[in-house]
Design an enzyme around this catalytic site. Structure first.
Site, PDB file in Angstrom:
ATOM      1  N   CYS A   1      42.808  23.168  82.397  1.00 49.72           N
ATOM      2  CA  CYS A   1      41.600  23.737  81.024  1.00 49.72           C
ATOM      3  C   CYS A   1      40.256  22.843  81.873  1.00 49.72           C
ATOM      4  CB  CYS A   1      42.051  23.569  79.648  1.00 49.72           C
ATOM      5  SG  CYS A   1      40.441  24.457  79.000  1.00 49.72           S
TER       6      CYS A   1
ATOM      7  N   CYS B   1      38.460  21.369  78.609  1.00 52.43           N
ATOM      8  CA  CYS B   1      39.295  20.178  78.331  1.00 52.43           C
ATOM      9  C   CYS B   1      38.494  19.082  78.988  1.00 52.43           C
ATOM     10  CB  CYS B   1      40.812  20.428  78.612  1.00 52.43           C
ATOM     11  SG  CYS B   1      41.441  21.325  76.636  1.00 52.43           S
TER      12      CYS B   1
ATOM     13  N   ASN C   1      34.290  36.857  73.241  1.00 59.65           N
ATOM     14  CA  ASN C   1      34.706  37.057  73.542  1.00 59.65           C
ATOM     15  C   ASN C   1      36.878  36.218  72.786  1.00 59.65           C
ATOM     16  OD1 ASN C   1      34.284  39.362  74.568  1.00 59.65           O
ATOM     17  ND2 ASN C   1      34.058  38.081  76.553  1.00 59.65           N
TER      18      ASN C   1
ATOM     19  N   HIS D   1      40.415  29.044  75.719  1.00 56.90           N
ATOM     20  CA  HIS D   1      40.335  27.550  75.379  1.00 56.90           C
ATOM     21  C   HIS D   1      39.001  28.451  74.283  1.00 56.90           C
ATOM     22  CE1 HIS D   1      39.421  22.958  75.091  1.00 56.90           C
ATOM     23  NE2 HIS D   1      37.791  23.542  74.087  1.00 56.90           N
TER      24      HIS D   1
ATOM     25  N   HIS E   1      35.997  29.068  72.557  1.00 55.50           N
ATOM     26  CA  HIS E   1      34.558  29.181  73.868  1.00 55.50           C
ATOM     27  C   HIS E   1      33.832  30.534  73.226  1.00 55.50           C
ATOM     28  CE1 HIS E   1      36.580  31.458  77.075  1.00 55.50           C
ATOM     29  NE2 HIS E   1      35.184  31.448  77.495  1.00 55.50           N
TER      30      HIS E   1
ATOM     31  N   GLN F   1      30.148  32.430  74.560  1.00 56.73           N
ATOM     32  CA  GLN F   1      28.940  32.754  76.082  1.00 56.73           C
ATOM     33  C   GLN F   1      27.432  32.716  74.964  1.00 56.73           C
ATOM     34  OE1 GLN F   1      30.246  34.252  79.886  1.00 56.73           O
ATOM     35  NE2 GLN F   1      31.602  34.791  78.699  1.00 56.73           N
TER      36      GLN F   1
END
Length: 352
Positions: free
Chosen positions: A70, A73, A169, A180, A182, A184
């Site tokens: 990922c 990470c 999203n 992960h 997150h 935007q």
């Protein structure tokens, strides 16, 4: 809050947000990265009076990597973030908009082509790969709000940026490419169609601010899901999605930077409660889109009223709402769930 600006191997900005003053982010990005892609091209649609971005380089973006690969990470060889972090923000490696412009040829007809200037950033809510926004502590969620506020103010000052959009999203059903936790941020070179439509409606409204009047009416009605001293979350009367919640501050402000410290702190516990109620509806992890509606940089800014729109496309434990013919082709929504029933279900959902 401590704010630390560093750079990735290809020159993109990486910004750390920490509650501790002793946080160390001296680690450097050791990767050998290719040159950054050129900005997308914007093409004008004269029939819809809208701009469409064409970003061919996004076809090669990272898609659903394994947990040990990922890029969000921290610390491993392929990571975008070299140091352990609380909240981190970096320029998207595969942006829809950027200032790295090239040559753009006109395509003829009635369409115009221009560079897709702007900026796209990734906001990592936590370094914990298996967390979600709903599982964040109030303090961690508030730090994310501080990052949103910082980035909104910074991006709004960039030349050519007309609107800043913070969003998340979540879920494979929504089409995520990285699991992960997150979100935007898009800094658009134009005012988006939905924002323009809402503000134009507000401009036609008689007797006060349209958004404030909607909030005042909803606070008295049956569709409130959760509320505290500074915020109210409700299912709108004309919800487009099976389960859709709007979260409004009680005071009209144009954007996240304008929120007071008390309003920022009060948002976190209410919002995470709503997210847990969403997950509790059917006992499954709900896919959703969370979208902050903020004032554009200049266009009808005095009419805007900051609010968050949260919606899921799941309409039943084993059924999704697809945006098919009516929604996709005509923009005419047909909802499968009565908004009053959706609000009742959310109020009664298990939040553990």
């Amino acid at each position: 809050m401590k704010r630390t600006i560093t750079h990735l191997a290809d020159g993109r900005e990486l910004i750390y947000f920490d509650r501790r003053d002793d946080a160390d982010h001296s680690a450097i990005d050791p990767r050998d990265l290719p040159p950054r892609p050129l900005a997308s091209e914007l093409r004008y649609d004269p029939l819809m009076d809208e701009w469409v971005a064409v970003a061919r380089h996004r076809q090669t973006r990272t898609h659903l990597p394994s947990a040990d690969e990922c890029p969000l990470c921290p610390g491993h060889p392929g990571s975008e973030i070299p140091s352990p972090y609380e909240v981190a923000v970096f320029e998207n490696r595969f942006p829809s908009f950027s200032f790295n412009t090239g040559a753009y040829e006109q395509v003829g007809g009635l369409s115009e082509v221009r560079p897709g200037i702007g900026r796209c950033e990734v906001v990592c809510f936590t370094s914990d790969h298996n967390a979600s926004f709903s599982s964040l502590s109030d303090e961690q969620a508030e730090l994310v709000v501080e990052a949103w506020a910082d980035r909104t103010a910074e991006l709004s000052s960039l030349p050519g940026v007309e609107q800043v959009f913070c969003f998340e999203n979540r879920g494979a059903e929504i089409g995520i490419t990285l699991p992960h936790p997150h979100g935007q941020i898009y800094a658009y070179p134009y005012v988006t169609p939905r924002t323009r439509q809402m503000l134009d409606a507000a401009g036609r409204h008689q007797g006060g601010n349209l958004f404030a009047d909607v909030l005042a009416a909803e606070r008295k009605g049956p569709r409130v899901v959760a509320a505290n001293e500074h915020w109210t979350a409700f299912v709108p009367a004309a919800a487009r999605y099976p389960f859709e919640v709007h979260v409004y501050p009680h005071r009209q402000v144009p954007d996240i930077p304008a929120l007071s410290p008390e309003e920022r702190a009060a948002f976190a516990p209410l919002y995470t409660e709503v997210l847990r109620r969403l997950d509790g509806l059917f006992g499954v992890v709900m896919p959703y889109v969370a979208a902050w509606h903020q004032a554009p940089v200049t266009y009808r800014r005095d009419l805007a009223y900051l609010h968050l729109q949260l919606f899921t496309i799941r309409r039943a434990p084993d059924k999704l709402k697809y945006l098919a013919g009516s929604e996709s082709a005509m923009g005419a929504f047909v909802n499968d769930v009565l908004p009053e029933e959706a609000a009742r279900m959310l109020r009664e959902a298990i939040t553990a």
